[in-house]
Design a protein around this motif. Structure first.
Motif, mmCIF file in Angstrom:
data_model
loop_
_atom_site.group_PDB
_atom_site.id
_atom_site.type_symbol
_atom_site.label_atom_id
_atom_site.label_comp_id
_atom_site.label_asym_id
_atom_site.label_seq_id
_atom_site.Cartn_x
_atom_site.Cartn_y
_atom_site.Cartn_z
ATOM 1 N N LEU A 27 2.293 -14.425 -3.848
ATOM 2 C CA LEU A 27 2.050 -13.516 -3.673
ATOM 3 C C LEU A 27 3.564 -12.733 -4.579
ATOM 4 C CD1 LEU A 27 -0.359 -12.027 -1.359
ATOM 5 C CD2 LEU A 27 -1.215 -13.394 -4.146
ATOM 6 N N TYR A 28 3.356 -11.623 -6.032
ATOM 7 C CA TYR A 28 4.618 -10.847 -6.288
ATOM 8 C C TYR A 28 4.161 -9.924 -6.613
ATOM 9 C CZ TYR A 28 6.112 -15.041 -8.568
ATOM 10 O OH TYR A 28 7.040 -16.582 -8.420
ATOM 11 N N VAL A 29 4.680 -9.042 -5.740
ATOM 12 C CA VAL A 29 4.660 -7.355 -5.187
ATOM 13 C C VAL A 29 5.138 -6.404 -5.927
ATOM 14 C CG1 VAL A 29 3.195 -7.695 -3.718
ATOM 15 C CG2 VAL A 29 5.260 -7.392 -2.822
ATOM 16 N N LEU A 30 5.080 -4.663 -6.690
ATOM 17 C CA LEU A 30 5.900 -4.385 -7.257
ATOM 18 C C LEU A 30 7.381 -4.076 -5.991
ATOM 19 C CD1 LEU A 30 6.598 -3.076 -9.947
ATOM 20 C CD2 LEU A 30 4.910 -1.372 -9.001
ATOM 21 N N GLU A 31 8.256 -3.442 -6.259
ATOM 22 C CA GLU A 31 9.464 -3.279 -5.180
ATOM 23 C C GLU A 31 9.064 -1.746 -5.485
ATOM 24 O OE1 GLU A 31 13.171 -4.582 -6.995
ATOM 25 O OE2 GLU A 31 12.507 -3.186 -9.274
ATOM 26 N N GLY A 32 9.273 -1.472 -4.262
ATOM 27 C CA GLY A 32 9.352 0.716 -4.041
ATOM 28 C C GLY A 32 7.845 0.592 -4.205
ATOM 29 N N LYS A 33 6.626 0.206 -3.884
ATOM 30 C CA LYS A 33 5.635 0.376 -4.135
ATOM 31 C C LYS A 33 5.292 -0.287 -2.361
ATOM 32 C CE LYS A 33 1.149 -0.017 -5.852
ATOM 33 N NZ LYS A 33 0.395 0.852 -6.332
ATOM 34 N N HIS A 34 4.523 1.160 -1.545
ATOM 35 C CA HIS A 34 4.744 1.419 0.020
ATOM 36 C C HIS A 34 3.116 1.955 0.122
ATOM 37 C CE1 HIS A 34 8.612 -0.174 0.416
ATOM 38 N NE2 HIS A 34 8.717 0.871 -0.364
ATOM 39 N N ASP A 35 1.977 2.198 -0.792
ATOM 40 C CA ASP A 35 1.154 2.914 -0.237
ATOM 41 C C ASP A 35 0.289 2.178 0.241
ATOM 42 O OD1 ASP A 35 -0.363 0.801 -1.829
ATOM 43 O OD2 ASP A 35 -0.445 1.979 -3.902
ATOM 44 N N ALA A 36 -0.768 2.675 0.546
ATOM 45 C CA ALA A 36 -1.291 2.414 2.049
ATOM 46 C C ALA A 36 -2.771 1.032 1.736
ATOM 47 C CB ALA A 36 -3.428 2.618 2.542
ATOM 48 N N ARG A 37 -2.990 0.709 0.281
ATOM 49 C CA ARG A 37 -3.610 -0.851 -0.803
ATOM 50 C C ARG A 37 -2.355 -1.724 0.043
ATOM 51 N NH1 ARG A 37 -6.822 0.230 -5.693
ATOM 52 N NH2 ARG A 37 -4.330 0.926 -6.691
ATOM 53 N N MET A 38 -1.140 -1.144 -0.219
ATOM 54 C CA MET A 38 0.070 -2.513 -0.531
ATOM 55 C C MET A 38 0.642 -2.949 1.137
ATOM 56 S SD MET A 38 2.005 -4.759 -2.730
ATOM 57 C CE MET A 38 2.236 -3.616 -3.509
ATOM 58 N N ARG A 39 0.582 -2.083 1.818
ATOM 59 C CA ARG A 39 1.097 -2.554 3.181
ATOM 60 C C ARG A 39 -0.523 -3.003 4.336
ATOM 61 N NH1 ARG A 39 2.364 3.738 3.892
ATOM 62 N NH2 ARG A 39 0.421 3.592 4.771
ATOM 63 N N ASP A 40 -1.731 -3.167 3.690
ATOM 64 C CA ASP A 40 -2.739 -3.906 3.951
ATOM 65 C C ASP A 40 -2.218 -5.174 3.262
ATOM 66 O OD1 ASP A 40 -4.049 -1.558 5.374
ATOM 67 O OD2 ASP A 40 -5.207 -1.438 3.709
ATOM 68 N N VAL A 41 -2.082 -5.352 1.937
ATOM 69 C CA VAL A 41 -2.225 -6.458 1.274
ATOM 70 C C VAL A 41 -0.674 -7.297 2.603
ATOM 71 C CG1 VAL A 41 -0.199 -7.840 -0.830
ATOM 72 C CG2 VAL A 41 -2.480 -6.108 -1.154
ATOM 73 N N LEU A 42 0.670 -6.739 2.426
ATOM 74 C CA LEU A 42 1.527 -7.386 2.989
ATOM 75 C C LEU A 42 1.445 -7.780 4.664
ATOM 76 C CD1 LEU A 42 4.630 -4.757 1.620
ATOM 77 C CD2 LEU A 42 3.753 -6.871 0.462
ATOM 78 N N SER A 43 0.498 -7.067 5.667
ATOM 79 C CA SER A 43 0.591 -7.582 7.045
ATOM 80 C C SER A 43 0.002 -8.262 6.856
ATOM 81 C CB SER A 43 -0.684 -5.983 7.257
ATOM 82 O OG SER A 43 -0.767 -6.035 8.573
ATOM 83 N N LYS A 44 -1.698 -8.632 5.801
ATOM 84 C CA LYS A 44 -2.729 -10.052 6.309
ATOM 85 C C LYS A 44 -1.456 -10.783 5.703
ATOM 86 C CE LYS A 44 -6.300 -11.973 6.120
ATOM 87 N NZ LYS A 44 -7.173 -12.416 7.914
ATOM 88 N N ALA A 45 -0.973 -10.793 3.808
ATOM 89 C CA ALA A 45 0.154 -11.423 3.960
ATOM 90 C C ALA A 45 0.949 -11.878 5.448
ATOM 91 C CB ALA A 45 0.710 -11.215 2.619
ATOM 92 N N GLU A 46 1.140 -11.169 6.190
ATOM 93 C CA GLU A 46 2.050 -12.129 6.964
ATOM 94 C C GLU A 46 1.631 -13.096 7.844
ATOM 95 O OE1 GLU A 46 5.448 -9.737 10.428
ATOM 96 O OE2 GLU A 46 4.095 -8.858 8.775
ATOM 97 N N THR A 47 0.254 -12.423 8.355
ATOM 98 C CA THR A 47 -0.965 -12.905 9.263
ATOM 99 C C THR A 47 -0.660 -14.442 8.917
ATOM 100 O OG1 THR A 47 -1.016 -10.540 9.897
ATOM 101 C CG2 THR A 47 -2.504 -12.728 11.082
ATOM 102 N N GLU A 48 -1.223 -14.749 7.581
ATOM 103 C CA GLU A 48 -1.539 -15.964 7.542
ATOM 104 C C GLU A 48 -0.543 -16.800 6.907
ATOM 105 O OE1 GLU A 48 -4.344 -16.514 7.426
ATOM 106 O OE2 GLU A 48 -5.444 -14.996 7.993
#
Length: 249
Positions: A27-48
């Protein structure tokens, strides 16, 4: 990787993370973007244990081919989502409700049809490999996650697949303006596969000939035709309505 496919946007990425995370290459994510949707994506990505790469806007634009990516872009191994119709039919707890798309080549129409199919609880969408839109980033974007949840089965010989569905006791119902029945006076069979053709040309002749019956959608206004995804929504909604009434009856 020949089976690598692009997915873009939060709907498509989240659906893939929850439904089939093992298929995600990175996955590629935008630097500096830390809204709720991005936090959910990053959390799930870390879990998986999904690899995440932080990138700037310019790189994401290039990776997404300048589509509206919302700050998240992914690459998946499409070979890890293969499913065939036998897999689907063996795991149902209700009569099959299938959608056959014959000659739908526009990715926006395919994405919209998949979205409607998901909403109406369709068990699988079937299409011929040739003369059909394949799953791509546009389809995933329009489908709002449905491309990751509804089995999309492409077959080399649609006529043969239709004959096999009939052997499973599934009725093949085509939609046609000249159909002998109209949708609101037609009782859909318990096990059914609705066939939708391309706008203008409709179903191919052999597909049409293999249908058990043809049903029309009554038109009460001045418009003479409907977008295929709208027609799909109408027939699937009516079928689901009949099933609900029957189960309550």
């Amino acid at each position: 990787m020949s089976n690598q496919r692009l997915i873009i946007g939060f709907h498509a990425v989240n659906a893939r993370l929850w439904q089939n995370p093992a298929s995600i290459i990175e996955l590629y994510v935008l630097e500096g973007k830390h809204d709720a949707r991005m936090r959910d994506v990053l959390s799930k990505a870390e879990t998986e244990n999904v690899r995440v790469i932080v990138a700037d806007q310019a790189r994401l634009d290039i990776l997404s081919k300048h589509a509206r990516h919302q700050g998240v872009v992914g690459f998946i191994d499409a070979s890890k989502q293969h499913v065939d119709i036998e897999d689907v039919l063996e795991n149902l707890n209700e009569p099959p409700l299938l959608l056959i798309l014959d000659g739908i080549t526009d990715p926006h129409n395919l994405g919209a049809c998949l979205r409607v199919a998901d909403v109406m609880g369709v068990h699988a969408v079937i299409a011929p490999k040739d003369k059909s839109a394949g799953l791509n980033a546009t389809v995933s974007k329009v489908a709002c996650g449905a491309a990751e949840t509804v089995p999309y089965i492409t077959v080399t010989n649609l006529a043969r697949t239709i004959r096999e569905l009939k052997q499973h006791g599934i009725w093949i119902i085509g939609t046609d303006m000249q159909g002998s029945d109209d949708l609101y006076h037609f009782t859909a069979p318990k096990a059914v596969a609705w066939v939708m053709g391309a706008e203008g040309s409709g179903m191919r002749r052999l597909t049409r000939d293999l249908c058990d019956t043809l049903v029309s959608i009554p038109m009460f206004g001045t418009v003479e035709s409907l977008n295929v995804s709208v027609s799909t929504g109408i027939v699937l909604s009516e079928t689901r309505r009949q099933r609900i009434l029957d189960s309550n009856g």
